[in-house]
Write a protein that holds these residues in place. Structure first.
Motif, PDB file in Angstrom:
ATOM      1  N   ASN A   2       0.828  -0.956  -0.047  1.00  0.00           N
ATOM      2  CA  ASN A   2       0.011   0.229   0.022  1.00  0.00           C
ATOM      3  C   ASN A   2       0.817   1.249  -0.021  1.00  0.00           C
ATOM      4  N   ASN A   3       0.347   2.447  -0.250  1.00  0.00           N
ATOM      5  CA  ASN A   3       0.964   3.400  -0.473  1.00  0.00           C
ATOM      6  C   ASN A   3       1.748   3.993   0.876  1.00  0.00           C
ATOM      7  N   GLN A 325      11.368   0.578  -8.291  1.00  0.00           N
ATOM      8  CA  GLN A 325       9.990   0.486  -8.213  1.00  0.00           C
ATOM      9  C   GLN A 325       9.507  -0.863  -7.809  1.00  0.00           C
ATOM     10  N   PRO A 326       8.634  -1.005  -6.928  1.00  0.00           N
ATOM     11  CA  PRO A 326       7.503  -0.057  -6.395  1.00  0.00           C
ATOM     12  C   PRO A 326       7.797   0.403  -5.092  1.00  0.00           C
ATOM     13  N   TYR A 327       9.194   0.324  -4.829  1.00  0.00           N
ATOM     14  CA  TYR A 327       9.373   0.698  -3.128  1.00  0.00           C
ATOM     15  C   TYR A 327       9.677   2.279  -3.026  1.00  0.00           C
ATOM     16  N   LEU A 328      10.104   3.064  -4.058  1.00  0.00           N
ATOM     17  CA  LEU A 328      10.382   4.421  -3.685  1.00  0.00           C
ATOM     18  C   LEU A 328      10.013   5.375  -4.900  1.00  0.00           C
ATOM     19  N   ALA A 329       9.334   6.396  -4.576  1.00  0.00           N
ATOM     20  CA  ALA A 329       8.641   7.385  -5.536  1.00  0.00           C
ATOM     21  C   ALA A 329       9.603   8.587  -5.593  1.00  0.00           C
ATOM     22  N   ALA A 330      10.372   9.077  -6.885  1.00  0.00           N
ATOM     23  CA  ALA A 330      10.901  10.080  -7.113  1.00  0.00           C
ATOM     24  C   ALA A 330      10.809  10.338  -8.582  1.00  0.00           C
ATOM     25  N   SER A 331      11.655  11.382  -9.123  1.00  0.00           N
ATOM     26  CA  SER A 331      11.456  11.721 -10.468  1.00  0.00           C
ATOM     27  C   SER A 331      12.842  11.637 -11.206  1.00  0.00           C
ATOM     28  N   SER A 332      12.786  11.624 -12.272  1.00  0.00           N
ATOM     29  CA  SER A 332      14.180  11.613 -13.236  1.00  0.00           C
ATOM     30  C   SER A 332      14.247  13.033 -13.622  1.00  0.00           C
TER      31      SER A 332
END
Length: 396
Positions: A2-3, A325-332
């Protein structure tokens, strides 16, 4: 998964709505739902009063008056209204000022207006260069400034590399030329103290979801003396001085006002300092990993307190994010236009070559980011780099 189990390091893309802000909004979805422009009954008065309060909260946050605050759907609309609205108004009045300047690291919602201004309204649009840290080259801006410049648009805090411009200094250069100064300040509320910010600018754009408020709402500050020079982009009513007609979304306006009050509080200033300390710790840990890495943009003390733009030599940033993914959310650091990946215009503007720009990863922290999350992120990033090193030729 989950989130709540995903490590979130993309706060510059969007922030969550803070609990105290959501609580302020909720009554206006149900009990106090009346149209704020219904002037014939008390329920309309109550919704209208909530809008007025929100406008005053935003005005207090930046040092303006409430009648100088125009609610929009977000910073993209605010930027478009500022640039196109002024240009249209100027063209209708037959002004001789036909040049517009904008920095080469502006958000796409500013840069994309440039070709429209040139092709549809006959303006000449020129970009102001920046140095390797993302700062406006003041001497170049001064060289470009002449009496035919209508508008200068420079963002306060960059959304990719976090560089904080010295708006006060830039304003002192622009003012003598009588050009209008617009500032996209979407990233500024999380990054700097906004108290009396508008004394340096003529127009300023804000976005709710970059400052712990809701999505779908923003604001454009337009100084009172300039408002009669702005032509609206949409028509259909006299709301908001006729500059942006349409029924205002009361809950969202209330949320933006509450967000402005929240980020203007002493508690938020303390949270901002703590955020900077955690970010600095994260940077030190990233640079201490056994991989060749470089921080892009300004020094840590001169950038958004939650921003990290970093590249690992020889590895593509999108590949790192894919492995994470899906463990860490970031941006390139890359932008995608019409489905065609291309290097970030911001990173290329500060002098990075294609390989360096492609390597960039933006990790952005928020008030909720904990030391434990940073520790976990370091382990995940290290493992991702190890995995990529086993399948490619990139080296430590």
């Amino acid at each position: 998964m989950n989130n709540s189990e995903i490590l979130y390091f993309d706060y510059q893309a969007t922030t969550p709505v803070a609990d105290e802000i959501l609580n302020e909004m909720l009554p206006y979805f149900s009990d106090s739902f009346a149209n704020p422009h219904s002037a014939d009954h008390v329920l309309g008065y109550k919704s209208s009063a909530a809008i007025e309060k929100a406008a005053q909260q935003i005005a207090n946050f930046i040092g303006a008056d409430s009648d100088e605050i125009i609610f929009t759907s977000g910073a993209t609309e605010s930027n478009n209204l500022a640039l196109l609205g002024l240009a249209k108004g100027s063209a209708l009045k037959g002004s001789s000022r036909k040049r517009i300047l904008m920095s080469e690291i502006e958000h796409k919602s500013v840069l994309s207006v440039g070709p429209v201004l040139e092709q549809q309204y006959g303006f000449t649009v020129e970009t102001i260069p920046v140095d390797r840290n993302g700062y406006i080259v003041a001497t170049e801006m001064e060289r470009l400034l002449e009496e035919d410049v209508l508008l200068v648009s420079i963002m306060a805090v960059n959304n990719e590399i976090g560089t904080i411009q010295n708006i006060d200094t830039l304003s002192k250069i622009i003012r003598p030329h009588k050009a209008v100064f617009h500032c996209d300040a979407s990233q500024a509320p999380m990054g700097i103290n906004m108290n009396n910010f508008v004394k340096h600018v003529d127009m300023l754009s804000l976005s709710g979801h970059k400052m712990y408020g809701p999505k779908g709402i923003g604001a454009l500050y337009i100084c009172r003396d300039l408002q009669d020079q702005i032509e609206p982009l949409i028509y259909g009513g006299n709301q908001q001085n006729g500059l942006r007609p349409g029924t205002l979304p009361t809950p969202l306006c209330v949320g933006l006002g509450a967000a402005a009050e929240y980020l203007g509080s002493p508690q938020a200033a303390l949270k901002r300092d703590n955020l900077r300390s955690r970010r600095d710790r994260f940077v030190a840990m990233l640079l201490a990993l056994p991989w060749s890495a470089k921080l892009y943009g300004a020094d840590c003390q001169k950038r958004h307190p939650g921003n990290i733009s970093i590249g690992f030599k020889g590895v593509n940033g999108q590949d790192i994010l894919g492995v994470l993914q899906p463990y860490l959310a970031a941006s390139s650091g890359s932008a995608c236009t019409s489905g065609i990946p291309e290097p970030s215009h911001v990173l290329r503007a500060i002098g990075l070559n294609k390989e360096e720009a492609d390597s960039a990863v933006r990790l952005s922290l928020g008030f909720e980011t904990s030391d434990q999350q940073i520790d976990e992120a370091i382990k995940l990033i290290d493992m991702a780099l190890r995995k990529l090193s086993e399948s490619s030729s990139f080296s430590m």
